[in-house]
Design an enzyme around this catalytic site. Structure first.
Site, PDB file in Angstrom:
ATOM      1  N   PHE A  39      32.563  17.997  60.160  1.00  0.00           N
ATOM      2  CA  PHE A  39      32.091  19.684  60.084  1.00  0.00           C
ATOM      3  C   PHE A  39      30.711  19.348  60.372  1.00  0.00           C
ATOM      4  O   PHE A  39      30.093  18.514  59.399  1.00  0.00           O
ATOM      5  CB  PHE A  39      32.560  20.023  58.760  1.00  0.00           C
ATOM      6  CG  PHE A  39      31.915  21.374  58.816  1.00  0.00           C
ATOM      7  CD1 PHE A  39      32.657  22.444  59.267  1.00  0.00           C
ATOM      8  CD2 PHE A  39      30.760  21.872  58.165  1.00  0.00           C
ATOM      9  CE1 PHE A  39      32.152  23.846  59.310  1.00  0.00           C
ATOM     10  CE2 PHE A  39      30.160  23.025  58.178  1.00  0.00           C
ATOM     11  CZ  PHE A  39      30.694  24.061  58.858  1.00  0.00           C
ATOM     12  N   ASP A  67      25.312  12.413  59.362  1.00  0.00           N
ATOM     13  CA  ASP A  67      25.131  13.822  58.734  1.00  0.00           C
ATOM     14  C   ASP A  67      25.416  13.780  57.225  1.00  0.00           C
ATOM     15  O   ASP A  67      26.472  13.436  56.611  1.00  0.00           O
ATOM     16  CB  ASP A  67      26.366  14.814  59.493  1.00  0.00           C
ATOM     17  CG  ASP A  67      26.322  16.286  58.626  1.00  0.00           C
ATOM     18  OD1 ASP A  67      25.536  16.444  57.817  1.00  0.00           O
ATOM     19  OD2 ASP A  67      26.778  17.109  59.438  1.00  0.00           O
ATOM     20  N   LYS A 102      21.990  21.006  52.184  1.00  0.00           N
ATOM     21  CA  LYS A 102      22.583  21.640  50.911  1.00  0.00           C
ATOM     22  C   LYS A 102      21.927  21.131  49.580  1.00  0.00           C
ATOM     23  O   LYS A 102      21.176  22.002  48.939  1.00  0.00           O
ATOM     24  CB  LYS A 102      24.140  21.032  50.773  1.00  0.00           C
ATOM     25  CG  LYS A 102      24.918  21.554  51.849  1.00  0.00           C
ATOM     26  CD  LYS A 102      26.258  21.402  51.391  1.00  0.00           C
ATOM     27  CE  LYS A 102      27.469  22.382  52.479  1.00  0.00           C
ATOM     28  NZ  LYS A 102      27.639  21.768  53.731  1.00  0.00           N
TER      29      LYS A 102
HETATM   30  C1  LIG Z   1      27.539  22.474  55.027  1.00  0.00           C
HETATM   31  C2  LIG Z   1      27.607  21.373  56.160  1.00  0.00           C
HETATM   32  C3  LIG Z   1      26.675  21.582  57.331  1.00  0.00           C
HETATM   33  C4  LIG Z   1      26.393  22.935  57.688  1.00  0.00           C
HETATM   34  O1  LIG Z   1      25.421  23.423  56.833  1.00  0.00           O
HETATM   35  P1  LIG Z   1      24.784  25.090  56.767  1.00  0.00           P
HETATM   36  O2  LIG Z   1      23.432  24.693  55.973  1.00  0.00           O
HETATM   37  O3  LIG Z   1      25.791  25.722  56.393  1.00  0.00           O
HETATM   38  O4  LIG Z   1      24.442  25.099  58.144  1.00  0.00           O
HETATM   39  C5  LIG Z   1      26.764  20.694  58.236  1.00  0.00           C
HETATM   40  N1  LIG Z   1      27.285  19.245  58.158  1.00  0.00           N
HETATM   41  C6  LIG Z   1      27.862  18.915  57.094  1.00  0.00           C
HETATM   42  C7  LIG Z   1      28.392  17.820  56.682  1.00  0.00           C
HETATM   43  C8  LIG Z   1      28.046  20.168  55.712  1.00  0.00           C
HETATM   44  O5  LIG Z   1      28.815  19.808  54.716  1.00  0.00           O
END
Ligand SMILES: *Cc1c(COP(=O)(O)O)cnc(C)c1O
Length: 393
Positions: free
Chosen positions: A135, A221, A250
């Site tokens: 994701f 990520d 986050k």
């Molecule tokens: C939540 C998340 C995103 C997206 O972040 P947003 O701030 O909602 O755009 C991208 N990568 C990972 C691994 C995430 O958990």
């Protein structure tokens, strides 16, 4: 008008919300409109690192808001410059670009990888490889990076130049890299939304070696795993890895919107003046919040996260109807017995005053990093009742 009715009237209905309106929070508890307390195992999806309304964090954010709330990137500000320095120091990487979200941080990483490759090898070497069940965000391009069919339904045409391989399968990665055209491998050390799936150390070491061999950038990520969540400042630091770019969001701002792409030496100068930008990026109030978070995450704090994470995993393993537990630090998933829907468990837990997340078919636990072991046990006790009840029903 009550909050839920008001929301339904004129807010786009893109979220399946729990029927609770939260009005205030303190530490690991939040309260709804009726004054009912909830123990929080969600941190606003891994965002409120220091819990609700931490005193030092509130003071730093309020003071900055009262002094200078936004400047645009036409001017320098100290909170952003200091935050970049801290992130470089703590990651061992070199330079930071600030945006406002995880998706934006990943967009920046993707643009950087493509330009890095184009500068050196010309066009047609632009594919970003990601892992199945990943994701990476909700923009059209980060949805392309997100290798889950459920996200690829409505918004055609998606951005081209993405491909995916199964996680923890070095032969598949090797074969795909050998086909050529790849400029970057992007991965999560622990897949969050994808269901708390861990990459193994041997795979990561070999993936990094292959990336170097092909001059393919390694993008990690860390939007969910970063900022102490897994018990190291960044999840890649559990391993002997040196990524080319990590992305953060986050937990970074402790509750304020901020994202960052952090570049290693190889691509710190890939983006030059005018190549990328974001109006709100590096906002001083958000950066002051992030600086307050990072000031607290020292070695002792991170060791506590690891210890509490192990305690949480052990407690969850002892629950009825829990089949398996996985995770790292305070990023944990629990697989439930057949026929028990994670969403129903989360709703039953909410009714009893415990806020929980799900990921795919699993329960997901992302409590504030400041939670105590006693509070962990309190939440697990509520969950035990919920799971025992479901069994009887
Ligand atoms: C939540 C998340 C995103 C997206 O972040 P947003 O701030 O909602 O755009 C991208 N990568 C990972 C691994 C995430 O958990």
């Amino acid at each position: 008008m009550d909050i839920q009715t008001l929301e339904h009237a004129h807010t786009a209905q893109t979220y399946a919300r729990f029927p609770t309106a939260l009005v205030r929070g303190e530490g690991v508890y939040a309260w709804d409109e009726q004054g009912k307390p909830y123990l929080d195992f969600t941190s606003g999806i891994g965002v409120n690192s220091l819990g609700w309304c931490d005193a030092q964090w509130c003071a730093a954010v309020s003071a900055q808001a009262a002094q200078l709330q936004h400047t645009s990137n036409l001017y320098y500000t100290r909170p952003a410059a200091e935050l970049a320095q801290t992130l470089a120091e703590k990651s061992g990487l070199s330079a930071v670009f600030f945006g406002n979200s995880g998706a934006e941080a990943n967009e920046c990483a993707i643009k950087t990888a493509r330009k890095y490759s184009r500068d050196r090898y010309g066009a047609h070497r632009h594919t970003i490889l990601t892992l199945d069940q990943s994701f990476h965000g909700r923009t059209v391009t980060t949805l392309s990076a997100t290798a889950q069919a459920q996200y690829h339904q409505h918004f055609f045409p998606f951005t081209e130049g993405f491909d995916s391989v199964p996680a923890n399968d070095i032969a598949a990665l090797q074969a795909r890299l050998a086909q050529g055209g790849v400029c970057a491998l992007m991965l999560e050390i622990v897949q969050g939304e994808g269901g708390l799936n861990l990459l193994d150390g041997a795979y990561l070491a070999e993936a990094q070696r292959l990336c170097r061999e092909h001059d393919v950038l390694l993008l990690i990520d860390e939007v969910q795993t970063g900022i102490g969540r897994t018990g190291q400042m960044f999840a890649f630091q559990h391993f002997d890895l040196s990524p080319d770019i990590i992305t953060l969001a986050k937990g970074l701002g402790g509750g304020l919107p901020i994202g960052a792409a952090v570049f290693g030496a190889r691509c710190r100068d890939t983006l030059g003046r005018g190549d990328h930008g974001s109006t709100f990026g590096g906002n001083p109030v958000c950066c002051a919040g992030a600086n307050a978070v990072l000031a607290r995450l020292d070695a002792a704090f991170l060791a506590e996260v690891r210890r509490k994470g192990e305690a949480l995993q052990a407690a969850l393993r002892g629950l009825p109807n829990v089949r398996a537990v996985s995770g790292l630090g305070l990023m944990v998933g629990a697989e439930l017995a057949d026929g028990i829907a994670a969403g129903e468990v989360a709703e039953a837990a909410r009714q009893r005053g415990l806020l929980l997340l799900t990921a795919k078919h699993k329960l997901r636990f992302l409590p504030p990093l400041i939670i105590s072991e006693q509070e962990i046990n309190e939440g697990v006790a509520i969950l035990r009742e919920v799971l025992a009840d479901l069994h009887r029903a």
